[in-house]
Design a protein around this motif. Structure first.
Motif, PDB file in Angstrom:
ATOM      1  N   GLY A  45      54.588  51.719  49.009  1.00 40.21           N
ATOM      2  CA  GLY A  45      53.304  51.233  48.528  1.00 40.21           C
ATOM      3  C   GLY A  45      52.120  51.684  49.354  1.00 40.21           C
ATOM      4  O   GLY A  45      50.975  51.405  49.004  1.00 40.21           O
ATOM      5  N   GLN A  46      52.380  52.397  50.473  1.00 41.11           N
ATOM      6  CA  GLN A  46      51.286  52.841  51.330  1.00 41.11           C
ATOM      7  C   GLN A  46      50.661  54.149  50.855  1.00 41.11           C
ATOM      8  O   GLN A  46      49.640  54.577  51.369  1.00 41.11           O
ATOM      9  CB  GLN A  46      51.774  52.976  52.784  1.00 41.11           C
ATOM     10  CG  GLN A  46      52.541  54.261  53.130  1.00 41.11           C
ATOM     11  CD  GLN A  46      53.976  54.241  52.696  1.00 41.11           C
ATOM     12  OE1 GLN A  46      54.316  53.751  51.631  1.00 41.11           O
ATOM     13  NE2 GLN A  46      54.844  54.809  53.517  1.00 41.11           N
ATOM     14  N   SER A  92      63.533  65.921  59.596  1.00 41.03           N
ATOM     15  CA  SER A  92      63.124  65.335  60.854  1.00 41.03           C
ATOM     16  C   SER A  92      62.870  63.836  60.654  1.00 41.03           C
ATOM     17  O   SER A  92      63.518  63.198  59.832  1.00 41.03           O
ATOM     18  CB  SER A  92      61.889  66.064  61.397  1.00 41.03           C
ATOM     19  OG  SER A  92      61.546  65.601  62.671  1.00 41.03           O
ATOM     20  N   SER A  93      61.943  63.289  61.398  1.00 41.47           N
ATOM     21  CA  SER A  93      61.704  61.850  61.373  1.00 41.47           C
ATOM     22  C   SER A  93      61.318  61.386  59.971  1.00 41.47           C
ATOM     23  O   SER A  93      60.394  61.924  59.363  1.00 41.47           O
ATOM     24  CB  SER A  93      60.592  61.488  62.358  1.00 41.47           C
ATOM     25  OG  SER A  93      60.263  60.130  62.272  1.00 41.47           O
ATOM     26  N   GLN A  94      62.032  60.384  59.467  1.00 39.99           N
ATOM     27  CA  GLN A  94      61.714  59.767  58.175  1.00 39.99           C
ATOM     28  C   GLN A  94      61.647  58.266  58.399  1.00 39.99           C
ATOM     29  O   GLN A  94      62.663  57.586  58.445  1.00 39.99           O
ATOM     30  CB  GLN A  94      62.789  60.103  57.141  1.00 39.99           C
ATOM     31  CG  GLN A  94      62.821  61.566  56.737  1.00 39.99           C
ATOM     32  CD  GLN A  94      63.923  61.850  55.745  1.00 39.99           C
ATOM     33  OE1 GLN A  94      65.070  62.065  56.113  1.00 39.99           O
ATOM     34  NE2 GLN A  94      63.590  61.846  54.461  1.00 39.99           N
ATOM     35  N   SER A  95      60.444  57.763  58.563  1.00 41.29           N
ATOM     36  CA  SER A  95      60.293  56.360  58.914  1.00 41.29           C
ATOM     37  C   SER A  95      59.063  55.793  58.231  1.00 41.29           C
ATOM     38  O   SER A  95      58.221  56.523  57.706  1.00 41.29           O
ATOM     39  CB  SER A  95      60.167  56.190  60.440  1.00 41.29           C
ATOM     40  OG  SER A  95      59.038  56.885  60.915  1.00 41.29           O
ATOM     41  N   VAL A  96      58.966  54.473  58.249  1.00 38.09           N
ATOM     42  CA  VAL A  96      57.803  53.786  57.696  1.00 38.09           C
ATOM     43  C   VAL A  96      57.487  52.610  58.600  1.00 38.09           C
ATOM     44  O   VAL A  96      58.379  51.953  59.122  1.00 38.09           O
ATOM     45  CB  VAL A  96      58.058  53.327  56.243  1.00 38.09           C
ATOM     46  CG1 VAL A  96      59.185  52.325  56.168  1.00 38.09           C
ATOM     47  CG2 VAL A  96      56.799  52.740  55.619  1.00 38.09           C
ATOM     48  N   GLY A  97      56.195  52.373  58.802  1.00 37.66           N
ATOM     49  CA  GLY A  97      55.765  51.286  59.674  1.00 37.66           C
ATOM     50  C   GLY A  97      54.801  51.792  60.721  1.00 37.66           C
ATOM     51  O   GLY A  97      55.015  52.843  61.330  1.00 37.66           O
ATOM     52  N   GLY A  98      53.709  51.063  60.919  1.00 34.25           N
ATOM     53  CA  GLY A  98      52.755  51.447  61.954  1.00 34.25           C
ATOM     54  C   GLY A  98      51.628  52.345  61.483  1.00 34.25           C
ATOM     55  O   GLY A  98      50.801  52.774  62.282  1.00 34.25           O
ATOM     56  N   SER A  99      51.585  52.666  60.207  1.00 33.76           N
ATOM     57  CA  SER A  99      50.491  53.473  59.642  1.00 33.76           C
ATOM     58  C   SER A  99      50.340  54.816  60.340  1.00 33.76           C
ATOM     59  O   SER A  99      49.229  55.315  60.518  1.00 33.76           O
ATOM     60  CB  SER A  99      49.164  52.693  59.720  1.00 33.76           C
ATOM     61  OG  SER A  99      49.249  51.495  58.999  1.00 33.76           O
ATOM     62  N   ASN A 100      51.478  55.429  60.737  1.00 37.99           N
ATOM     63  CA  ASN A 100      51.367  56.689  61.455  1.00 37.99           C
ATOM     64  C   ASN A 100      51.978  57.875  60.711  1.00 37.99           C
ATOM     65  O   ASN A 100      52.043  58.973  61.238  1.00 37.99           O
ATOM     66  CB  ASN A 100      52.022  56.574  62.840  1.00 37.99           C
ATOM     67  CG  ASN A 100      53.455  56.085  62.774  1.00 37.99           C
ATOM     68  OD1 ASN A 100      54.130  56.231  61.748  1.00 37.99           O
ATOM     69  ND2 ASN A 100      53.927  55.502  63.859  1.00 37.99           N
ATOM     70  N   GLY A 101      52.438  57.669  59.470  1.00 37.57           N
ATOM     71  CA  GLY A 101      53.074  58.748  58.725  1.00 37.57           C
ATOM     72  C   GLY A 101      52.150  59.925  58.480  1.00 37.57           C
ATOM     73  O   GLY A 101      52.527  61.084  58.673  1.00 37.57           O
TER      74      GLY A 101
END
Length: 368
Positions: A84-85, A119-128
């Motif tokens: 949803g981001q 590589s890195s696949q993450s969600v959280g912290g608004s840093n994507g």
């Protein structure tokens, strides 16, 4: 038994900065049929050749992020989870901008969880977006450069004489134009440029980034198609809900586990002891059931007595006072040391200060 809980999805990082080595970013392999695939590359990953399914176009595979087929359709893979981001729209916009793709011909595809490829696949912290912005720009710019080189070879002209417009390479003085789809097969044989030095657009020339672009999932959302983690089903899968203390850091003193365990569809109920790390998993009660509805219904029958601990007396007024105290002191951490903020403020002709707090029932206090 597979257990699914609500929460963020995270993957491990590759390399010191969570990105693949740019110098290993692009490789080339060919497959009859037409199309090109560009993407990030890890050293131990073989280049992939992707034949088309029956009735579909085959593709030349440089790698894993961008696919271009002879019918001028550009498919961009979004590597980070979308919750949803809007990352499934924003990252492809960055790639498409530097590729100079025609956004109307772009399709976006959600990457599977594969940290070897993406590589890195993450969600959280608004840093994507900030973490991937530079890499995605260079990926698009490298693809654009390869398409230009392909057109230069096809027309027998210097690449410096060529430019691009949305979805095509052009030689304006000669009046020539070739679409990305027409160049895809030839581009697959072009050596990729060095990503450290590949030219990037001046932001003043952006035509996709900075504009209002609709969420790529909106049509599927309004049609009720399955897109999200809650839609995943696997054989033998169970569902869990987790009850935490209403006071931060509180611990479970007693819970009616046997009564909840007897509820329809419930497979297990147990206390989770989170330990002393307040930044990690905290104490609570987990309920595992055959469906989310049964787990959530059983949660309504759960009764927990909490040891609320030291934070039971916390209040908004206390937080406000502590924030003011910290504000007047020296910073505990420095995220970035750029510039001289203190010097600039000291030399300013006027400084406007404002205090904001949330949650609060009073209006912000302004001073000076």
């Amino acid at each position: 038994m597979t257990l699914i809980t609500t929460g963020a999805i995270a993957g491990r990082s590759e390399g010191s900065a969570g990105h693949p080595d740019r110098r290993d970013f692009l490789r080339v392999s060919a497959l009859a049929g037409g199309g090109v695939l560009l993407g990030a590359y890890t050293v131990d990953q073989a280049a992939a050749a992707l034949p088309g399914a029956p009735g579909q176009l085959a593709e030349f595979a440089l790698n894993v992020f961008v696919r271009i087929t002879p019918d001028d359709v550009v498919t961009i893979v979004s590597k980070n989870p979308e919750i949803g981001q809007g990352i499934k729209t924003s990252l492809p916009m960055v790639v498409a901008e530097e590729l100079d793709a025609d956004w109307e011909r772009v399709q976006v595809e959600q990457a599977p969880l594969d940290t070897e490829k993406y590589s890195s696949q993450s969600v959280g912290g608004s840093n994507g977006t900030p973490r991937n912005y530079d890499l995605m720009r260079r990926m698009g710019a490298a693809g654009r450069r390869m398409l230009i080189e392909a057109a230069a070879e096809m027309w027998g002209v210097p690449a410096a004489e060529l430019g691009t417009e949305p979805g095509a390479v052009v030689h304006r003085s000669l009046g020539r134009r070739a679409t990305y789809g027409e160049l895809a097969e030839r581009a697959a044989a072009v050596a990729p440029p060095d990503l450290e030095s590949v030219p990037l657009k001046d932001p003043s020339r952006f035509r996709i980034m900075g504009t209002s672009v609709g969420n790529v999932d909106t049509p599927a959302i309004v049609r009720g198609q399955k897109l999200f983690g809650v839609d995943v089903t696997l054989p033998g899968m169970k569902y869990a809900v987790f009850e935490k203390c209403p006071v931060f850091g509180g611990r479970v003193a007693h819970a009616n586990l046997d009564e909840v365990r007897a509820q329809p569809g419930v497979r297990d109920v147990f206390v989770v002891e989170g330990g002393s790390d307040l930044n990690g998993l905290l104490d609570g009660v987990a309920i595992v059931a055959d469906s989310w509805w049964e787990a959530n219904r059983a949660r309504g029958a759960l009764r927990v007595e909490w040891e609320e601990g030291a934070h039971a007396t916390d209040s908004s007024e206390g937080f406000r006072a502590r924030a003011a105290e910290l504000w007047r002191g020296e910073p505990e951490t420095v995220e970035r040391p750029d510039g001289d903020a203190r010097g600039a403020l000291a030399a300013a002709a006027a400084v406007v200060e404002a205090d904001y707090d949330y949650p609060s029932s009073r209006t912000p206090a302004w001073s000076r």
